[in-house]
Design a protein around this motif. Structure first.
Motif, mmCIF file in Angstrom:
data_model
loop_
_atom_site.group_PDB
_atom_site.id
_atom_site.type_symbol
_atom_site.label_atom_id
_atom_site.label_comp_id
_atom_site.label_asym_id
_atom_site.label_seq_id
_atom_site.Cartn_x
_atom_site.Cartn_y
_atom_site.Cartn_z
ATOM 1 N N GLU A 235 -50.187 11.725 5.683
ATOM 2 C CA GLU A 235 -48.914 11.549 6.381
ATOM 3 C C GLU A 235 -48.806 12.526 7.550
ATOM 4 O OE1 GLU A 235 -46.329 10.265 2.394
ATOM 5 O OE2 GLU A 235 -45.971 12.213 3.356
ATOM 6 N N VAL A 236 -47.882 12.234 8.468
ATOM 7 C CA VAL A 236 -47.602 13.135 9.583
ATOM 8 C C VAL A 236 -46.100 13.313 9.720
ATOM 9 C CG1 VAL A 236 -49.699 12.475 10.813
ATOM 10 C CG2 VAL A 236 -47.561 11.283 11.297
ATOM 11 N N ALA A 237 -45.706 14.449 10.264
ATOM 12 C CA ALA A 237 -44.315 14.694 10.645
ATOM 13 C C ALA A 237 -44.211 14.528 12.151
ATOM 14 C CB ALA A 237 -43.881 16.093 10.229
ATOM 15 N N VAL A 238 -43.229 13.753 12.588
ATOM 16 C CA VAL A 238 -43.041 13.486 14.014
ATOM 17 C C VAL A 238 -41.637 13.916 14.418
ATOM 18 C CG1 VAL A 238 -42.939 11.701 15.805
ATOM 19 C CG2 VAL A 238 -44.666 11.560 13.989
ATOM 20 N N THR A 239 -41.560 14.719 15.453
ATOM 21 C CA THR A 239 -40.272 15.065 16.044
ATOM 22 C C THR A 239 -39.823 13.905 16.922
ATOM 23 O OG1 THR A 239 -40.801 17.417 16.054
ATOM 24 C CG2 THR A 239 -39.037 16.689 17.521
ATOM 25 N N VAL A 240 -38.725 13.272 16.546
ATOM 26 C CA VAL A 240 -38.250 12.090 17.270
ATOM 27 C C VAL A 240 -37.610 12.532 18.586
ATOM 28 C CG1 VAL A 240 -36.721 10.086 17.206
ATOM 29 C CG2 VAL A 240 -37.881 10.845 15.114
ATOM 30 N N LYS A 241 -38.015 11.889 19.666
ATOM 31 C CA LYS A 241 -37.434 12.161 20.978
ATOM 32 C C LYS A 241 -36.459 11.057 21.400
ATOM 33 C CE LYS A 241 -39.645 16.012 21.699
ATOM 34 N NZ LYS A 241 -38.902 17.302 21.736
ATOM 35 N N HIS A 242 -36.828 9.800 21.094
ATOM 36 C CA HIS A 242 -35.999 8.666 21.496
ATOM 37 C C HIS A 242 -36.147 7.558 20.458
ATOM 38 C CE1 HIS A 242 -35.781 10.585 25.477
ATOM 39 N NE2 HIS A 242 -37.082 10.769 25.341
ATOM 40 N N CYS A 243 -35.054 6.836 20.205
ATOM 41 C CA CYS A 243 -35.099 5.721 19.253
ATOM 42 C C CYS A 243 -34.174 4.608 19.728
ATOM 43 C CB CYS A 243 -34.682 6.184 17.854
ATOM 44 S SG CYS A 243 -34.838 4.875 16.600
ATOM 45 N N PRO B 223 -52.778 16.800 4.760
ATOM 46 C CA PRO B 223 -54.216 16.859 4.467
ATOM 47 C C PRO B 223 -54.913 15.527 4.729
ATOM 48 C CG PRO B 223 -52.942 17.916 2.719
ATOM 49 C CD PRO B 223 -51.949 17.243 3.613
ATOM 50 N N GLY B 224 -56.083 15.618 5.329
ATOM 51 C CA GLY B 224 -56.913 14.431 5.540
ATOM 52 C C GLY B 224 -56.615 13.645 6.787
ATOM 53 N N VAL B 225 -55.609 14.023 7.559
ATOM 54 C CA VAL B 225 -55.251 13.256 8.760
ATOM 55 C C VAL B 225 -56.135 13.688 9.924
ATOM 56 C CG1 VAL B 225 -53.453 12.808 10.472
ATOM 57 C CG2 VAL B 225 -52.876 12.889 8.037
ATOM 58 N N THR B 226 -56.807 12.726 10.537
ATOM 59 C CA THR B 226 -57.687 13.006 11.673
ATOM 60 C C THR B 226 -57.364 12.165 12.900
ATOM 61 O OG1 THR B 226 -59.302 11.373 10.874
ATOM 62 C CG2 THR B 226 -59.598 13.658 10.147
ATOM 63 N N THR B 227 -56.487 11.169 12.751
ATOM 64 C CA THR B 227 -56.232 10.235 13.853
ATOM 65 C C THR B 227 -55.295 10.796 14.902
ATOM 66 O OG1 THR B 227 -54.497 9.222 12.499
ATOM 67 C CG2 THR B 227 -56.686 8.178 12.474
ATOM 68 N N VAL B 228 -54.432 11.733 14.516
ATOM 69 C CA VAL B 228 -53.532 12.383 15.470
ATOM 70 C C VAL B 228 -53.507 13.878 15.176
ATOM 71 C CG1 VAL B 228 -52.062 10.374 15.895
ATOM 72 C CG2 VAL B 228 -51.514 11.928 14.015
ATOM 73 N N ALA B 229 -53.046 14.638 16.156
ATOM 74 C CA ALA B 229 -52.976 16.091 16.008
ATOM 75 C C ALA B 229 -51.623 16.577 16.498
ATOM 76 C CB ALA B 229 -54.091 16.759 16.804
ATOM 77 N N VAL B 230 -51.257 17.781 16.112
ATOM 78 C CA VAL B 230 -50.002 18.372 16.551
ATOM 79 C C VAL B 230 -49.946 18.379 18.080
ATOM 80 C CG1 VAL B 230 -48.644 20.502 16.606
ATOM 81 C CG2 VAL B 230 -49.751 19.786 14.485
ATOM 82 N N GLY B 231 -48.818 17.928 18.605
ATOM 83 C CA GLY B 231 -48.633 17.851 20.050
ATOM 84 C C GLY B 231 -48.890 16.490 20.648
ATOM 85 N N ASP B 232 -49.541 15.594 19.899
ATOM 86 C CA ASP B 232 -49.785 14.247 20.416
ATOM 87 C C ASP B 232 -48.470 13.491 20.588
ATOM 88 O OD1 ASP B 232 -52.513 14.540 20.517
ATOM 89 O OD2 ASP B 232 -52.910 13.474 18.637
ATOM 90 N N HIS B 233 -48.396 12.686 21.640
ATOM 91 C CA HIS B 233 -47.278 11.770 21.832
ATOM 92 C C HIS B 233 -47.586 10.471 21.091
ATOM 93 C CE1 HIS B 233 -45.427 13.704 25.690
ATOM 94 N NE2 HIS B 233 -45.713 14.592 24.752
ATOM 95 N N VAL B 234 -46.607 9.960 20.362
ATOM 96 C CA VAL B 234 -46.860 8.787 19.525
ATOM 97 C C VAL B 234 -45.682 7.827 19.571
ATOM 98 C CG1 VAL B 234 -48.415 9.966 17.914
ATOM 99 C CG2 VAL B 234 -45.945 9.979 17.475
ATOM 100 N N VAL B 235 -45.989 6.560 19.333
ATOM 101 C CA VAL B 235 -44.991 5.533 19.062
ATOM 102 C C VAL B 235 -45.055 5.231 17.571
ATOM 103 C CG1 VAL B 235 -44.362 3.112 19.420
ATOM 104 C CG2 VAL B 235 -45.031 4.526 21.372
ATOM 105 N N LEU B 236 -43.898 5.149 16.931
ATOM 106 C CA LEU B 236 -43.852 4.855 15.502
ATOM 107 C C LEU B 236 -43.760 3.350 15.282
ATOM 108 C CD1 LEU B 236 -41.375 7.643 14.304
ATOM 109 C CD2 LEU B 236 -43.848 7.757 14.676
ATOM 110 N N THR B 237 -44.285 2.904 14.153
ATOM 111 C CA THR B 237 -44.239 1.482 13.837
ATOM 112 C C THR B 237 -43.810 1.276 12.392
ATOM 113 O OG1 THR B 237 -45.521 -0.585 13.717
ATOM 114 C CG2 THR B 237 -46.707 1.460 13.231
ATOM 115 N N PRO B 238 -42.969 0.277 12.131
ATOM 116 C CA PRO B 238 -42.534 0.033 10.760
ATOM 117 C C PRO B 238 -43.568 -0.661 9.876
ATOM 118 C CG PRO B 238 -41.427 -1.466 12.261
ATOM 119 C CD PRO B 238 -42.232 -0.535 13.105
#
Length: 367
Positions: free
Chosen positions: A28-36, A71-86
């Motif tokens: 899992e990842v934690a994402v700081t939401v900027k816009h929704c 643990p185990g997350v390799t697809t994104v890193a801290v600081g990456d900009h992301v779009v969330l998907t349901p």
């Protein structure tokens, strides 16, 4: 953290500052939401048209910045900009194996309000708080499966990119993935909100010859024409069926009809307006109190007409979010024009009223 919580259907959302969020677990990842963005699905849950476990944090059309990885997350890193998907595809369930990415078992969280392990990672006063539509992004932080946070280029504005999370995936994907619209096809789009306008743009990208929009609001009809619709119909004054027959190639009806609103009457109208062998795509979701019926079902069999559903545009978000961002960057999709208002979290209920009163196209909550 701060969040907007729906405590009771039919009541306003309450903005709180004491929602507790867990740390991300493995995968899992934690994402700081900027816009929704505010989607009609959020409003349907708030109004009670769609049932949901309560209390719940709604919001599922979001973009932000990765704050922590489990643990185990390799697809994104801290600081990456992301779009969330349901509907994050797991890649291994029976639906993913069949290439039906949006039907992945992870999409069940849209209904359960929980992660696949049954937890929500959210609580308040010691009680569970649920994740609306599988994301819970009307909050400062979201905990989501790593595949649910899709990395995008740093120079893409997050206040525009957020609409890719739902409206644009749903609309453009319904055209390119679910329907498979081809060059020269005649397309009917019923409704010109955020999803309808995304369908129109998807049909333009696909090379549709005629893109007919049916929309009662004059401003939305004008926007639809500016985004690629070739013809606009006012269903309150025009005969929809006659107009589509007149405008379609050879006068036989539309190749594809899309209900972008979520009304059973529009689904039936789409079936009537499509040619023999044509397809009607249910993109909007009718409320539970709006059952579907069709007076002469034999028409579907004899005419080989098809009625199909489309969840999040049948998208594989890991493939399609970057694809849609790329189409925006090269000028083929106008996403900025979909965002017609911005509000702060304290104005969340006014943002919901924007949807109820069809004010503008998409209201985005800025954190």
């Amino acid at each position: 953290m701060r969040a907007a919580v729906l405590e009771e259907a039919g009541r306003p959302l309450v903005v709180v500052d004491d929602l507790v969020v867990d740390e991300p677990r493995a995968g899992e990842v934690a994402v700081t939401v900027k816009h929704c963005g505010v989607c009609h699905s959020d409003v349907s849950i708030a109004d009670g048209s769609f049932p949901s476990a309560l209390p719940v944090v709604l919001g599922h059309e979001a973009a932000g910045v990765v704050a922590a990885v489990g643990p185990g997350v390799t697809t994104v890193a801290v600081g990456d900009h992301v779009v969330l998907t349901p509907c994050p595809p797991c890649g291994t369930c029976p639906w993913c194996i069949r290439g039906e990415w949006s039907l992945c078992v992870s999409s069940d969280s849209m209904m359960t309000g929980a992660h696949p392990d049954g937890g929500t990672r959210l609580s308040r006063h010691g009680d569970v708080v649920y994740r609306g539509v599988g994301v819970a992004a009307f909050a400062e932080t979201v905990i989501i499966q790593a595949n649910g946070a899709v990395k995008i280029p740093q120079d893409v504005p997050l206040d525009v990119a957020c609409v890719v999370g739902c409206a644009v995936q749903t609309g453009v994907g319904a055209v390119l993935n679910t329907a498979g619209v081809r060059e020269g096809d005649t397309v009917l789009v019923m409704g010109a909100g955020g999803i309808g306008l995304s369908i129109i743009q998807g049909a333009r990208v696909a090379g549709a010859g005629r893109i007919i929009v049916s929309e009662p609001d004059a401003d939305r009809r004008a926007t639809a024409l500016s985004m690629g619709a070739t013809h606009a119909i006012d269903p309150t004054t025009d005969d929809l069926l006659a107009a589509v027959m007149d405008l379609s190639t050879d006068g036989i009806g539309a190749d594809f009809a899309f209900d972008a609103v979520g009304r059973s009457a529009l689904v039936a109208a789409g079936i009537d307006a499509t040619r023999k062998g044509g397809t009607t795509v249910m993109v909007g979701v009718p409320g539970l109190s709006d059952p579907f019926s069709y007076p002469i079902p034999a028409v579907l069999a004899i005419g080989e007409k098809k009625l199909v559903g489309s969840l999040l545009g049948s998208c594989n978000s890991l493939r399609d979010i970057p694809r849609l961002i790329g189409l925006m960057q090269n000028g083929q999709l106008d996403l900025a024009s979909l965002v017609t208002a911005r509000r702060g979290l304290d104005d969340i209920n006014q943002a919901f009223d924007d949807i109820r009163t069809t004010t503008g196209i998409r209201t985005v909550i800025d954190f």
